[in-house]
Design a protein around this motif. Structure first.
Motif, PDB file in Angstrom:
ATOM      1  N   LYS A  44      35.128 -31.440  -3.764  1.00  9.52           N
ATOM      2  CA  LYS A  44      34.255 -32.597  -3.971  1.00  9.52           C
ATOM      3  C   LYS A  44      34.960 -33.697  -4.767  1.00  9.52           C
ATOM      4  O   LYS A  44      34.730 -34.886  -4.530  1.00  9.52           O
ATOM      5  N   CYS A  45      35.814 -33.314  -5.711  1.00  9.04           N
ATOM      6  CA  CYS A  45      36.558 -34.296  -6.508  1.00  9.04           C
ATOM      7  C   CYS A  45      37.692 -34.943  -5.709  1.00  9.04           C
ATOM      8  O   CYS A  45      38.049 -36.091  -5.949  1.00  9.04           O
ATOM      9  N   GLU A  48      36.286 -38.235  -0.681  1.00 10.59           N
ATOM     10  CA  GLU A  48      35.088 -39.075  -0.693  1.00 10.59           C
ATOM     11  C   GLU A  48      33.987 -38.323   0.066  1.00 10.59           C
ATOM     12  O   GLU A  48      34.280 -37.476   0.917  1.00 10.59           O
ATOM     13  N   LEU A  49      32.747 -38.635  -0.215  1.00  7.82           N
ATOM     14  CA  LEU A  49      31.614 -37.945   0.394  1.00  7.82           C
ATOM     15  C   LEU A  49      31.689 -37.932   1.919  1.00  7.82           C
ATOM     16  O   LEU A  49      31.472 -36.895   2.549  1.00  7.82           O
ATOM     17  N   GLU A  50      32.041 -39.052   2.517  1.00  7.74           N
ATOM     18  CA  GLU A  50      32.088 -39.125   3.986  1.00  7.74           C
ATOM     19  C   GLU A  50      33.286 -38.378   4.583  1.00  7.74           C
ATOM     20  O   GLU A  50      33.319 -38.113   5.781  1.00  7.74           O
ATOM     21  N   LEU A  52      34.416 -35.317   3.312  1.00  7.20           N
ATOM     22  CA  LEU A  52      34.379 -33.889   2.949  1.00  7.20           C
ATOM     23  C   LEU A  52      34.533 -33.015   4.185  1.00  7.20           C
ATOM     24  O   LEU A  52      33.951 -33.303   5.241  1.00  7.20           O
TER      25      LEU A  52
END
Length: 68
Positions: A44-45, A48-50, A52
């Motif tokens: 997760k670090c 970026e969210l998109e 993952l």
């Protein structure tokens, strides 16, 4: 990225270390439960969210020595 692979090994100091294949991600944990959570947090670090990965595969490696 659809899948991300981790190699998990027992540490000589106790616990486990994990490293991603093809990415600069490395983490540690004392138990199997902790290493799994540490892997999720590290991923997760790192992304970026998109971006993952959809699946994280974990390969546990255990070295054993036999004497004759």
């Amino acid at each position: 990225m659809i899948e991300l692979f981790f190699i998990v090994e027992e540490s000589s100091d106790g616990g486990y270390t994990a490293r991603a294949l093809g990415e600069s991600i490395f983490t540690e944990g004392e138990t199997i439960k902790e290493i799994k959570e540490a892997i999720k947090d590290a991923v997760k670090c790192h992304f970026e969210l998109e971006d993952l990965p959809k699946i994280i595969r974990i390969h546990f490696v255990k070295d054993e020595v036999l004497t004759i």
